[in-house]
Design a protein around this motif. Structure first.
Motif, mmCIF file in Angstrom:
data_model
loop_
_atom_site.group_PDB
_atom_site.id
_atom_site.type_symbol
_atom_site.label_atom_id
_atom_site.label_comp_id
_atom_site.label_asym_id
_atom_site.label_seq_id
_atom_site.Cartn_x
_atom_site.Cartn_y
_atom_site.Cartn_z
ATOM 1 N N SER A 74 25.686 75.029 15.374
ATOM 2 C CA SER A 74 25.778 74.532 14.002
ATOM 3 C C SER A 74 25.313 73.088 14.012
ATOM 4 N N THR B 246 24.784 69.786 11.646
ATOM 5 C CA THR B 246 25.326 69.255 10.393
ATOM 6 C C THR B 246 24.866 67.829 10.162
ATOM 7 N N ASP C 209 21.513 80.184 2.073
ATOM 8 C CA ASP C 209 21.001 81.081 3.108
ATOM 9 C C ASP C 209 19.585 81.528 2.778
ATOM 10 N N ILE D 123 19.185 82.822 8.371
ATOM 11 C CA ILE D 123 19.405 81.395 8.542
ATOM 12 C C ILE D 123 20.477 80.942 7.544
ATOM 13 N N LEU E 60 22.836 78.521 5.709
ATOM 14 C CA LEU E 60 22.755 77.108 5.371
ATOM 15 C C LEU E 60 23.733 76.850 4.237
ATOM 16 N N ARG E 61 24.573 75.816 4.392
ATOM 17 C CA ARG E 61 25.623 75.545 3.418
ATOM 18 C C ARG E 61 25.671 74.068 3.045
ATOM 19 N N THR F 129 25.172 72.085 6.569
ATOM 20 C CA THR F 129 25.243 72.715 7.891
ATOM 21 C C THR F 129 24.336 73.931 7.957
ATOM 22 N N LEU F 130 23.516 73.968 8.994
ATOM 23 C CA LEU F 130 22.684 75.129 9.275
ATOM 24 C C LEU F 130 23.175 75.727 10.596
ATOM 25 N N THR F 131 23.373 77.038 10.593
ATOM 26 C CA THR F 131 23.752 77.745 11.818
ATOM 27 C C THR F 131 22.492 78.355 12.416
ATOM 28 N N LEU F 132 22.189 77.951 13.640
ATOM 29 C CA LEU F 132 21.008 78.427 14.342
ATOM 30 C C LEU F 132 21.432 79.487 15.347
ATOM 31 N N VAL G 105 15.636 71.520 13.594
ATOM 32 C CA VAL G 105 16.621 71.609 12.507
ATOM 33 C C VAL G 105 17.247 70.239 12.257
ATOM 34 N N LEU H 14 17.148 68.253 8.691
ATOM 35 C CA LEU H 14 18.344 67.820 7.965
ATOM 36 C C LEU H 14 18.372 66.299 7.808
#
Length: 132
Positions: free
Chosen positions: A8, A10, A71, A84, A86-87, A98-101, A119, A123
């Motif tokens: 994650s 952020t 997302d 992907i 993304l929040r 936050t993006l979860t890779l 990423v 960001l």
């Protein structure tokens, strides 16, 4: 059950979460901050097309919502679809993005590290753009 390794990534942005989301949820905004997705991003019906290193990739974005969900799903030229998450969430008067890779099968350590860096740079670019 299969679980993939994740990271994650952020960034804190000193702008209200609603403003961050209002900007970032529009696919037209992605070329301004997301190098990995922004190259040649054009609309094709409900999907978008971007130029990837191995050819065109198709992108679907989550619909506008009140939950900060950004997302998107990228379909590679070989038809592999990547999710992907993304929040945008409120943090006081600001926002956390936050993006979860996911580490996809066959991805080596160097590629996973490279993608994390990409990423983080995207960001950081979003942060710089919105905090001007």
């Amino acid at each position: 059950m299969t679980l993939f390794e994740t990271r994650s990534i952020t960034v804190s942005i000193a702008r209200p979460a609603a403003e961050v989301y209002a900007f970032a949820h529009r696919p037209e905004s992605f070329p301004k901050w997301a190098d990995g997705l922004g190259a040649g991003l054009t609309r094709d019906g409900d999907r978008w097309i971007a130029q990837g290193p191995d050819g065109d990739v198709h992108v679907r974005f989550s619909p506008e919502n009140a939950y900060g969900v950004l997302d998107h799903w990228v379909t590679l030229p070989d038809r592999t679809e990547l999710s992907i998450p993304l929040r945008v969430v409120a943090n006081g008067d600001g926002a956390e993005v936050t993006l979860t890779l996911f580490r996809v099968p066959g991805m080596d350590d160097a590629t996973f590290q490279r993608d994390q860096g990409m990423v983080a740079r995207d960001l950081a670019a979003l942060k710089a753009l919105l905090e001007r």
